[in-house]
Design a protein around this motif. Structure first.
Motif, PDB file in Angstrom:
ATOM      1  N   UNK A 232      62.798 -56.789 -28.168  1.00 42.62           N
ATOM      2  CA  UNK A 232      64.308 -57.114 -28.049  1.00 42.62           C
ATOM      3  C   UNK A 232      64.432 -56.707 -26.997  1.00 42.62           C
ATOM      4  N   UNK A 233      63.687 -56.631 -26.053  1.00 47.21           N
ATOM      5  CA  UNK A 233      64.323 -56.067 -24.250  1.00 47.21           C
ATOM      6  C   UNK A 233      64.215 -56.888 -23.617  1.00 47.21           C
ATOM      7  N   UNK A 234      62.732 -58.445 -23.801  1.00 52.24           N
ATOM      8  CA  UNK A 234      62.961 -59.233 -22.950  1.00 52.24           C
ATOM      9  C   UNK A 234      64.542 -59.489 -23.346  1.00 52.24           C
ATOM     10  N   UNK A 235      64.707 -60.270 -24.923  1.00 55.47           N
ATOM     11  CA  UNK A 235      65.731 -61.310 -25.123  1.00 55.47           C
ATOM     12  C   UNK A 235      66.777 -60.137 -25.134  1.00 55.47           C
ATOM     13  N   UNK A 236      67.333 -59.381 -24.782  1.00 60.86           N
ATOM     14  CA  UNK A 236      68.064 -58.680 -24.296  1.00 60.86           C
ATOM     15  C   UNK A 236      68.876 -58.548 -22.773  1.00 60.86           C
ATOM     16  N   UNK A 237      67.534 -58.781 -22.088  1.00 61.52           N
ATOM     17  CA  UNK A 237      67.835 -58.871 -20.776  1.00 61.52           C
ATOM     18  C   UNK A 237      68.141 -60.556 -20.441  1.00 61.52           C
ATOM     19  N   UNK A 238      67.839 -60.939 -20.881  1.00 61.82           N
ATOM     20  CA  UNK A 238      68.292 -62.433 -20.681  1.00 61.82           C
ATOM     21  C   UNK A 238      69.067 -62.744 -21.220  1.00 61.82           C
ATOM     22  N   UNK A 239      69.800 -62.342 -22.717  1.00 61.05           N
ATOM     23  CA  UNK A 239      70.718 -62.670 -23.200  1.00 61.05           C
ATOM     24  C   UNK A 239      72.079 -61.934 -21.899  1.00 61.05           C
ATOM     25  N   UNK A 240      72.028 -60.872 -21.384  1.00 63.72           N
ATOM     26  CA  UNK A 240      72.885 -60.293 -20.183  1.00 63.72           C
ATOM     27  C   UNK A 240      72.841 -61.452 -18.871  1.00 63.72           C
ATOM     28  N   UNK A 241      72.132 -61.501 -18.509  1.00 67.47           N
ATOM     29  CA  UNK A 241      71.618 -62.547 -17.368  1.00 67.47           C
ATOM     30  C   UNK A 241      73.034 -64.149 -17.579  1.00 67.47           C
ATOM     31  N   UNK A 242      72.018 -64.479 -18.967  1.00 67.57           N
ATOM     32  CA  UNK A 242      73.090 -65.456 -19.060  1.00 67.57           C
ATOM     33  C   UNK A 242      75.225 -65.598 -19.948  1.00 67.57           C
ATOM     34  N   UNK A 243      74.914 -64.157 -19.448  1.00 68.02           N
ATOM     35  CA  UNK A 243      76.829 -63.516 -19.715  1.00 68.02           C
ATOM     36  C   UNK A 243      77.133 -63.705 -18.382  1.00 68.02           C
ATOM     37  N   UNK A 244      76.488 -63.066 -18.415  1.00 74.81           N
ATOM     38  CA  UNK A 244      76.786 -62.262 -16.278  1.00 74.81           C
ATOM     39  C   UNK A 244      76.653 -63.844 -15.300  1.00 74.81           C
ATOM     40  N   UNK A 245      76.275 -65.137 -16.279  1.00 75.08           N
ATOM     41  CA  UNK A 245      76.530 -66.384 -15.470  1.00 75.08           C
ATOM     42  C   UNK A 245      77.624 -67.122 -15.845  1.00 75.08           C
ATOM     43  N   UNK A 246      78.127 -66.628 -17.144  1.00 76.36           N
ATOM     44  CA  UNK A 246      79.086 -67.036 -18.122  1.00 76.36           C
ATOM     45  C   UNK A 246      78.270 -68.888 -18.551  1.00 76.36           C
ATOM     46  N   UNK A 247      76.899 -68.062 -19.116  1.00 74.35           N
ATOM     47  CA  UNK A 247      76.508 -69.468 -19.891  1.00 74.35           C
ATOM     48  C   UNK A 247      75.894 -68.939 -21.367  1.00 74.35           C
ATOM     49  N   UNK A 248      77.177 -69.271 -22.244  1.00 76.24           N
ATOM     50  CA  UNK A 248      77.369 -68.488 -23.047  1.00 76.24           C
ATOM     51  C   UNK A 248      76.337 -69.799 -24.438  1.00 76.24           C
ATOM     52  N   UNK A 249      76.538 -71.398 -24.254  1.00 81.15           N
ATOM     53  CA  UNK A 249      75.932 -71.425 -24.738  1.00 81.15           C
ATOM     54  C   UNK A 249      73.978 -71.332 -24.811  1.00 81.15           C
ATOM     55  N   UNK A 251      72.837 -68.136 -23.918  1.00 85.59           N
ATOM     56  CA  UNK A 251      73.266 -67.164 -24.424  1.00 85.59           C
ATOM     57  C   UNK A 251      72.543 -66.364 -26.331  1.00 85.59           C
ATOM     58  N   UNK A 252      73.250 -67.652 -26.304  1.00 85.53           N
ATOM     59  CA  UNK A 252      73.736 -67.615 -28.131  1.00 85.53           C
ATOM     60  C   UNK A 252      72.061 -68.457 -28.127  1.00 85.53           C
ATOM     61  N   UNK A 253      71.600 -69.184 -27.230  1.00 83.16           N
ATOM     62  CA  UNK A 253      70.923 -70.461 -27.818  1.00 83.16           C
ATOM     63  C   UNK A 253      69.350 -68.775 -28.031  1.00 83.16           C
ATOM     64  N   UNK A 254      69.693 -68.220 -27.055  1.00 85.50           N
ATOM     65  CA  UNK A 254      68.060 -66.876 -27.038  1.00 85.50           C
ATOM     66  C   UNK A 254      68.475 -66.251 -28.058  1.00 85.50           C
ATOM     67  N   UNK A 255      69.844 -65.710 -28.511  1.00 87.41           N
ATOM     68  CA  UNK A 255      69.818 -64.970 -29.681  1.00 87.41           C
ATOM     69  C   UNK A 255      69.373 -65.337 -30.599  1.00 87.41           C
ATOM     70  N   UNK A 256      69.312 -67.011 -30.773  1.00 91.88           N
ATOM     71  CA  UNK A 256      68.835 -67.521 -32.061  1.00 91.88           C
ATOM     72  C   UNK A 256      67.192 -67.338 -32.057  1.00 91.88           C
ATOM     73  N   UNK A 257      67.077 -67.905 -30.723  1.00 92.64           N
ATOM     74  CA  UNK A 257      65.182 -67.466 -30.975  1.00 92.64           C
ATOM     75  C   UNK A 257      64.620 -65.792 -31.368  1.00 92.64           C
ATOM     76  N   UNK A 258      65.642 -65.012 -30.428  1.00 94.35           N
ATOM     77  CA  UNK A 258      65.216 -63.894 -31.189  1.00 94.35           C
ATOM     78  C   UNK A 258      64.856 -63.486 -32.651  1.00 94.35           C
ATOM     79  N   UNK A 259      65.602 -64.280 -33.328  1.00 94.77           N
ATOM     80  CA  UNK A 259      66.237 -63.935 -34.522  1.00 94.77           C
ATOM     81  C   UNK A 259      64.631 -64.643 -35.761  1.00 94.77           C
TER      82      UNK A 259
END
Length: 588
Positions: A232-249, A251-259
């Motif tokens: 969960x820490x790996x995925x959350x850090x990645x999502x945070x990184x993409x969100x900071x860069x405005x890379x929404x798609x 970030x959502x792909x990471x969420x889908x991947x983690x699920x």
């Protein structure tokens, strides 16, 4: 012969001390006849002799010697006992002793490490002890010392423990030494230390701090090849990184991947995604995601992020509604939540509602922070109520809060709007004395005030006032004033400031020359513009893409004139054709 005699006598003394210790007659060692000859070298040899028979005698003797008034164990004696304890698997005691001597002695020096390590021939023991030393220095925020010990281990062929590498990498990330993180990681892998999930999480956190999404993707691929599953820490850090860069798609792909990987998103996951949408004003998507939260409940961060988002898009009604919902769920607003509401209420001129919020903060004993004070100061400056603005600045100081750049800028702007130019200048002096650098717009407010009064002499006098006030007037001050004067089409005054700058021995930079040249160009004075461009060419002052965009943004309304000027610069070799083409493509 004398040296040989001394060696024999010392060897005999060591045997004598050993015999005394074995028999338990330790107090005899305190007698002048023996005690005067027992040096730290003798103690070290005695400890070495007993190390063969286990640690109990060595440890007891070591602790007893420590109680002798005026005696201090040598570094070598301590190291000998550490090695003995480590061999006997008494790791906790050994590590404690390592930390004790590391606080007292400078152990990271290569010369000291060589002497200590060479006294123990067991590579496993040395690897253990040096790894503890790396951990101690890293945890003590002595990062350079930790790296030195790590390097010594690598050079000597000792394999650092995985935990020591993890702690060191984490320490480097915390200090923002990202380049050193990757160097240490490569060396760690090269000496045979295989990264685990903790190491990869530290590295991905480093990517997040440096906003390097490409490197993070490489690490994910590396994790898969090494059969290390993200958590969960790996995925959350990645999502945070993409969100900071405005890379929404992404970030959502990471969420889908983690699920899909069987890792359920937690509230941290949702908060990052919601924050990303709110930051860009995409409140519909943020609200949809908020409603989709499952397996967890929204917290302070969730509500505050949404409230701030709705305030920024101008929907104060929805923000206040969410504040009510937040409290209904047992979550009470903190200072950050109140700051978002106050900022919007003041923007809309709803001073009464804003004061109610302030009173509520007081009733709930929520202390205002710098942002709260700046919001209040800025609000009063905008309506010209400088007395109230200063009152809150004084309250800020009384509360132990330090005014920042925004505080001073708001007050300077407020004084300029109120036509209190002397107070504005005094605030500028205070700002510089506080170690803060005024921005371009800070100087433009002062320049605009004098331009509106057609008072060129006061603009030039301002430079002298700054110098007389003990302020170092560097090129940034001249650059700001010249740029603004050119924008206001006061070319004559801009040239005089340029002349004053050169008189003081300060050479102009690309921004100053290009701003002056364009001002002359748009004013129809091609000769003066050409002379400035010639001087630029002689000094090899080339326009970068950043400067090109900045000047173009300032004169966006000029259109044809601007294009003609850029073409002239390109023809003269002051701007590369590739930069010019990039900008033209961006315009299309």
């Amino acid at each position: 012969m004398e040296c040989l005699h001394f060696a024999r006598s010392e060897s005999l003394l060591v045997k004598t001390v050993c015999a005394v210790v074995v028999k338990g007659y330790w107090d005899k060692l305190l007698k002048p006849k023996i005690g005067s000859s027992v040096t730290s070298s003798v103690i070290n040899q005695v400890l070495s002799e007993f190390s063969v028979n286990g640690f109990l005698v060595s440890w007891s003797f070591f602790k007893w010697v420590e109680t002798i008034p005026g005696y201090k164990h040598s570094l070598q004696s301590s190291w000998t006992l550490i090695c003995t304890l480590t061999k006997q698997n008494h790791f906790r005691a050994a590590q404690n002793l390592v930390e004790k001597i590391a606080r007292r002695d400078f152990l990271s020096s290569p010369a000291v490490l060589n002497a200590l390590v060479n006294s123990c021939c067991d590579p496993d023991v040395n690897a253990h002890v040096l790894s503890w030393l790396v951990i101690f220095y890293a945890d003590s925020k002595m990062t350079s010392e930790a790296v030195q010990v790590f390097e010594h281990m690598r050079v000597c062929g000792y394999k650092p423990h995985l935990h020591a590498c993890t702690v060191l990498l984490n320490s480097l990330v915390k200090e923002g030494l990202t380049n050193l993180v990757w160097k240490v990681y490569k060396k760690m892998v090269k000496v045979g230390v295989h990264p685990n999930l903790l190491v990869y999480n530290v590295l991905i956190h480093a990517c997040c701090k440096s906003r390097d999404a490409e490197k993070a993707e490489e690490l994910l691929i590396e994790m898969e090849s090494n059969n290390v599953s993200p958590d969960i820490f790996t995925y959350n850090t990645l999502i945070s990184l993409y969100c900071k860069k405005g890379m929404h798609y992404e970030a959502l792909c990471v969420q889908d991947r983690m699920e899909k990987g069987g890792v359920c998103p937690d509230i941290v996951t949702y908060n990052s995604l919601i924050y990303s949408y709110c930051r860009e004003g995409r409140m519909r998507e943020a609200w949809r995601l908020f409603k989709e939260i499952k397996g967890d409940v929204p917290n302070h961060v969730t509500y505050t992020t949404l409230i701030d988002g709705y305030c920024r898009v101008g929907d104060i009604v929805k923000a206040l509604q969410l504040r009510g919902e937040m409290e209904a769920n047992g979550l009470y607003p903190g200072v950050v939540t109140y700051n978002a509401l106050l900022r919007k209420l003041f923007e809309e001129g709803r001073m009464g509602d804003a004061n109610k919020i302030l009173n509520e903060m007081g009733d709930r004993k929520i202390k205002p922070d710098v942002v709260t004070c700046n919001t209040l100061i800025n609000a009063y400056c905008k309506i010209g109520d400088m007395r109230s603005a200063l009152k809150f600045r004084n309250r800020m100081l009384e509360a132990g809060l330090r005014p920042d750049q925004f505080t001073y800028k708001a007050l300077i702007h407020g004084y300029c709007k109120s036509k209190e130019i002397n107070s504005a200048k005094e605030m500028l002096f205070d700002m510089i004395r506080a170690g803060l650098s005024p921005s371009y717009c800070t100087y433009t407010w002062l320049v605009d005030f004098y331009c509106n009064r057609n008072d060129d002499e006061a603009i030039l006098a301002l430079l002298d006032e700054l110098v007389q006030g003990g302020i170092c007037v560097d090129i940034s001050v001249y650059r700001a004033m010249i740029r603004r004067l050119c924008k206001k089409e006061r070319i004559g005054c801009a040239q005089r400031v340029f002349g004053a700058m050169q008189t003081r021995g300060i050479l102009g930079d690309t921004v100053i020359y290009s701003s002056l040249a364009y001002a002359h160009f748009r004013g129809g004075d091609d000769i003066s513009a050409s002379a400035l461009l010639d001087e630029m060419y002689q000094r090899r002052l080339m326009l970068t893409l950043k400067i090109f965009r900045s000047i173009s943004a300032s004169y966006a309304e000029d259109g044809t004139n601007l294009d003609a000027f850029w073409s002239t610069l390109t023809d003269r070799g002051l701007i590369s054709k590739s930069i010019y083409q990039k900008f033209q493509q961006a315009k299309l």
